[in-house]
Design an enzyme around this catalytic site. Structure first.
Site, PDB file in Angstrom:
ATOM      1  N   HIS B 145       0.828  -1.200   0.000  1.00 36.37           N
ATOM      2  CA  HIS B 145       0.000   0.000   0.000  1.00 36.37           C
ATOM      3  C   HIS B 145       0.869   1.259   0.000  1.00 36.37           C
ATOM      4  CE1 HIS B 145      -3.688   2.089   0.198  1.00 36.37           C
ATOM      5  NE2 HIS B 145      -4.336   1.311   1.026  1.00 36.37           N
ATOM      6  N   ALA B 146       2.139   1.116   0.344  1.00 34.41           N
ATOM      7  CA  ALA B 146       3.040   2.272   0.316  1.00 34.41           C
ATOM      8  C   ALA B 146       3.342   2.701  -1.119  1.00 34.41           C
ATOM      9  CB  ALA B 146       4.340   1.950   1.049  1.00 34.41           C
TER      10      ALA B 146
END
Lengths: 457, 457
Positions: B145-146
Site C-alpha cells: 500500500h506504500a
C-alpha cells in the site's frame, strides 16, 4: 490445565527462533500411488486422504502441545495440552505446477519451509502435495525443533505409517507410538550430578576447539568463504540420494565410516562449487556434525545432541586423499568426545557451542569469525518398507534449518536401500544449491573410481 | 542512486506495517483460456507465460522501487530505483488442487495474502495460478500500500493488459503507462497553504464525529459486535459479484447511488450473519467508506484518500427501509465533507482517523472502543474488455487489508458488466466469511423484490 516445562535443549530451540531464522525442521516424504488404482481413483487419492484425515479427532503427544506463552522471549517455556485441532489449518493440500518434477517440488518446499510457524498454534503443519511426476505424491511435515530433534521427528513420522499395504494409515497426530517402545526406556536416563572433574574436563576439551591443533579440526581451522555470512528470510532446497549398498562398499574398501564418506562427498561437491566461483580457500572447509547423545533404545521425543567438528578436505584435489583427511579429522574429534564422561559431554556441548548460540540468540550470529563453514547431519532412519493407505513410501528427505553465519545445511536420513539428502540454503547467499546436489553425485562417482579401482583397494 | 521520498500517505502505509497487519493490497484477476487452444496448448499456457515473462528485463515505476531502509521504523521513508529483478522470486507459478473451484481458489489466495512482504525487495509479487475449473486461470498480484492505493493499483494492473485478443501482453512491471495519460495531469495538483479557517473547519467537522448526532453517523453510533476485536496473522478470503445493470436499475428505482445499494446489501448480509450467531446489536453497524480525493483526470500513482462514515441499517429488518436509512446517513456524511474546502479535507482526514491510525501504529489498535465496525470500499474500474495473450479477463477482485479492531473488509471494483467483491477477514475472528458472500446475494435479491415490486416503485 496440565503444563509441561520444556527440557533445556527444547527450550533453546524456541529461544533461538528469530527474524530470518525460523527454528522448525521438516521431512519431505515421497510416495507412489498404489498400482491397483485406476486414473480416476488416483486423481481422488489425495483429496480423499485429506477429507478422511480432517475427520480425525484423536490427538497425541507431541502434536497436542501449544506454548503457554507464544513468544521466544521467555526463560523457561512450557506447553499445555489441547483437545481440538483446526485441521483446515494444520493439514493442507497443494498441487505442483506442471511438469511436477524435482525442480517444481524443490521450489514449493523452499517456499513452505521459509515461512515461520505461528507460535499461537500447535507447532506442526502437514502439507500434502499432488501433481508430482512419475505417479507420485508427497507429504511435507513441519515440526518446531522445540518439540523434536531429527531422530525423534523421523521416528514419529515414519513410525506413523503402516507396515502393510492393506491397512488404512492413522494420521501422525493420532497415532500413539509410546506403546510400541519398551516402557522402561521411554524416558531418557536422568544423568547424575556432574563432578568438578567432569566440568573441568569438558572445559579443557572445549578450549582445545579454540586453539590451533595439528590433529584436531578446531574453530581456528575454519576459513572465510563466500558460503558464510548473514542469512535472509528465503530458502532454497535441493534433494539427492545414494544407494546404501554402494556407500557401504566404498566405506569398507576405504576403512572409513559411512559418515566419513558422506563428508568426503560433501567436501568434493563444495570444492567444485567454490572452484567454479573462483573462491576456493587455501584451507579446508570445516563442518559441524551433530551427534546424538541418546542411549541405545532411548525412543523419547525431544532434543539430545552434542557436536563434533571435522575437516571436509576441500583443499585436497585427490578424492581418496580427501577421504583420508576426513577420517583423520573425525577420529581426532571423536577421541576428544570419547575421553569425556556422559556428564561431561553435556558441559562440553555448552562450552563449545554455547557462545555461538548465545550470540545468535542476541542477534550477533553472523558477525565476527565463523566457527565452522557448514553443518552435516546424519539421522538414522528405518529400513522397513512403509505404506500410507497402500501407497509405498519411496524416500524420506530431511529439511533442516540454517543459522546466521552458516547458510548451508546438509542433512541425510536413511530409508530402505537409500541414504537421502536434504540440502537447505539461504536463497540469496547460496544461489545454486541444485548444482551442489548434482556435484555430490560427481564427487561420489570420482571417489568410487579412486578407491575401488586403485591397486591398494 | 536516485532517491524518492515517499509522500506522507504512502509513508503512513509503511509505518503501519506490523505483526498480524501486513499493509499490502492485491488484485485477483480471473481469465478464460483462449478458445482457439487445444488441450495441450492450454496445459502449457501458464508455463509458457511464466517463461516468457521471466525473460523481461524492462522495469518501470513503481515496480522498480525498493526501500532505502527496509523497516517501518522511520519517519520519512524513501525508495530508490533498481535495474534488475529476481523474477524467480517476484513471479511465481501455482496450481490449485482439484476440483479447482472458488473454495480452493479462496484458500490459496487467503494463504498468499496473509504472508507479509519482504521489505528488502521491490514491494510486489505476481502469482499465476493454474488448475482453476471451467477453463480458467488466475493472476494474484500483491503490491504494498506504500506504493499504490486501490485506484492507482487497479489502473496499473488492468491497464497493463491488451485491448486486443491478438497481441502479446507485456508484463505489468515492464509496461510504461505514464505516456497514456495527459502529461499535464499526471501529477496531483499541489494544494495551496491551508488557512486558519480551513484547519478550524476541519477540526470542528472531525469533532462532530466524536459526538452523538441524530442525522450523522458518528463514532458514537458504533456498537460492540463479535465481528470486532484483535486480529491474528491468518486470513480468509471470499469473492462475490453482481451485474452492474441490475445494481443500476435498483439504485435508480430507489433514488440511491450504487454505493448506497452496496452498503444496504452488505448491511443485509451482516444482519443475517449476526442473527444466525444470535449476536445482532440493537444499534446499526457502521462502516468506514474510503473516498478518493483525486481530482478528475488525476492518474498519478500513490495514495489520495479521505474517509466517510455511514450506517449499514443492520437493525432494520425491512430491506427498503434499510436502504433509506443508508441513504440518509451517507448524505449527511457527504454534506459534512462537502462543506470543507479541499485543503480542509486533508486536515479532516488527519483529525478524524489520525488518533485511530496512531494508536494502531503504536500497537493499541484493538483496545478501547471501535470507531467503526467494518470497511466498505468501492474502487472505480474499467468497462473495456481486456486480454492477456489472448485470454479474456473475466473478473477483477480486490483483496484489501484489515486492521486491529476491524477484522473484516469489503472492497469492490467494477470490471466489464460486473461489480466484483473481495471480502477479507481475520481467520479466527470471522470464521464463516463464505457465508457472508452468500448472504450478500440473498440480501441483494430481497432488496430487489422490495424496491422493484412495491407500488411506489
Amino acid at each position: 490445565m496440565t503444563q509441561r516445562r520444556m527440557p533445556l535443549l527444547d527450550a533453546a530451540s524456541l529461544q533461538l527462533e528469530g527474524k530470518n531464522m525460523p527454528m522448525h525442521i521438516a521431512a519431505l516424504m515421497t510416495f507412489s500411488y498404489p498400482s491397483s488404482l485406476d486414473e480416476a481413483e488416483r486423481r481422488d487419492f489425495v483429496s480423499r486422504l485429506i477429507a478422511r484425515w480432517r475427520e480425525e479427532t484423536r490427538i497425541v503427544f507431541p502434536w497436542n502441545q501449544v506454548l503457554t506463552r507464544p513468544t521466544r522471549w521467555q526463560f523457561r517455556p512450557a506447553t499445555r495440552e489441547i483437545y481440538e485441532l483446526d485441521l483446515e489449518y494444520h493439514l493442507r493440500q497443494w498441487s505442483l505446477p506442471a511438469p511436477g518434477g524435482e525442480k517444481e517440488l524443490g521450489q514449493m518446499i523452499a517456499w513452505l519451509h521459509e515461512l515461520p510457524m505461528d507460535l499461537e498454534k500447535p507447532l506442526w503443519e502437514c502439507h500434502v502435495i499432488e501433481g508430482l511426476s512419475d505417479n507420485r505424491f508427497a507429504l511435507y511435515i513441519k515440526i518446531h525443533h522445540a518439540l523434536v530433534d531429527g531422530i525423534s521427528g523421523t521416528r514419529l513420522l515414519v513410525g506413523s505409517l503402516s507396515t502393510s499395504a492393506d491397512t488404512l494409515s492413522v494420521p501422525m497426530w493420532a497415532k500413539d507410538q509410546t506403546e510400541q517402545a519398551p516402557k522402561a526406556e521411554s524416558t531418557p536416563a536422568k544423568p547424575g550430578l556432574p563432578s568438578f572433574g567432569d566440568v573441568k574436563a569438558a572445559f579443557e576439551a572445549s578450549l582445545k576447539l579454540r586453539r590451533s591443533n595439528d590433529e584436531l579440526t578446531t574453530f581456528r581451522s575454519t576459513p572465510d568463504t563466500i558460503l558464510n555470512g548473514p542469512i535472509g528470510p528465503h530458502r532454497r532446497v535441493a534433494t539427492q540420494q545414494f544407494g546404501l549398498a554402494r556407500l557401504k562398499t566404498l566405506a569398507k574398501a576405504a576403512d572409513a565410516t559411512i559418515n566419513d564418506v558422506v563428508m568426503a562427498i560433501t567436501g568434493g561437491a563444495l570444492r567444485e562449487y567454490l572452484l567454479e566461483a573462483n573462491a576456493l580457500p587455501e584451507d579446508s572447509l570445516t563442518a559441524a556434525l551433530p551427534v546424538s547423545t541418546r542411549k541405545p533404545g532411548d525412543v523419547s521425543i525431544g532434543n539430545q545432541v552434542s557436536m563434533l567438528f571435522g575437516s571436509l578436505g576441500t583443499n585436497i584435489a585427490d578424492p581418496a586423499l580427501r577421504l583420508a583427511q576426513v577420517k583423520r579429522s573425525t577420529r581426532a574429534g571423536k577421541a576428544l568426545l570419547n575421553d569425556l564422561s556422559p556428564n561431561a559431554v553435556n558441559f562440553y556441548s555448552l562450552f563449545s557451542t554455547g557462545p555461538f548460540l548465545t550470540s545468535t540468540m542476541l542477534g550477533f550470529g553472523s558477525s565476527g569469525r565463523q566457527l565452522f563453514n557448514t553443518t552435516i547431519s546424519n539421522v538414522p532412519g528405518q529400513r522397513e518398507i512403509r505404506y500410507l493407505n497402500g501407497a509405498e513410501l519411496l524416500h524420506v528427505y530431511p529439511v533442516s534449518l540454517i543459522m546466521p553465519g552458516v547458510p548451508l545445511n546438509f542433512t541425510c536420513v536413511s530409508h530402505g536401500d537409500f541414504l537421502n539428502f536434504g540440502i537447505v540454503a539461504c536463497r540469496d547467499r547460496v544461489p545454486h544449491v541444485q548444482r551442489l546436489a548434482v556435484a555430490m553425485t560427481t564427487a561420489f562417482e570420482e571417489l568410487e573410481r579412486c578407491v575401488l579401482n586403485s591397486p591398494q583397494g
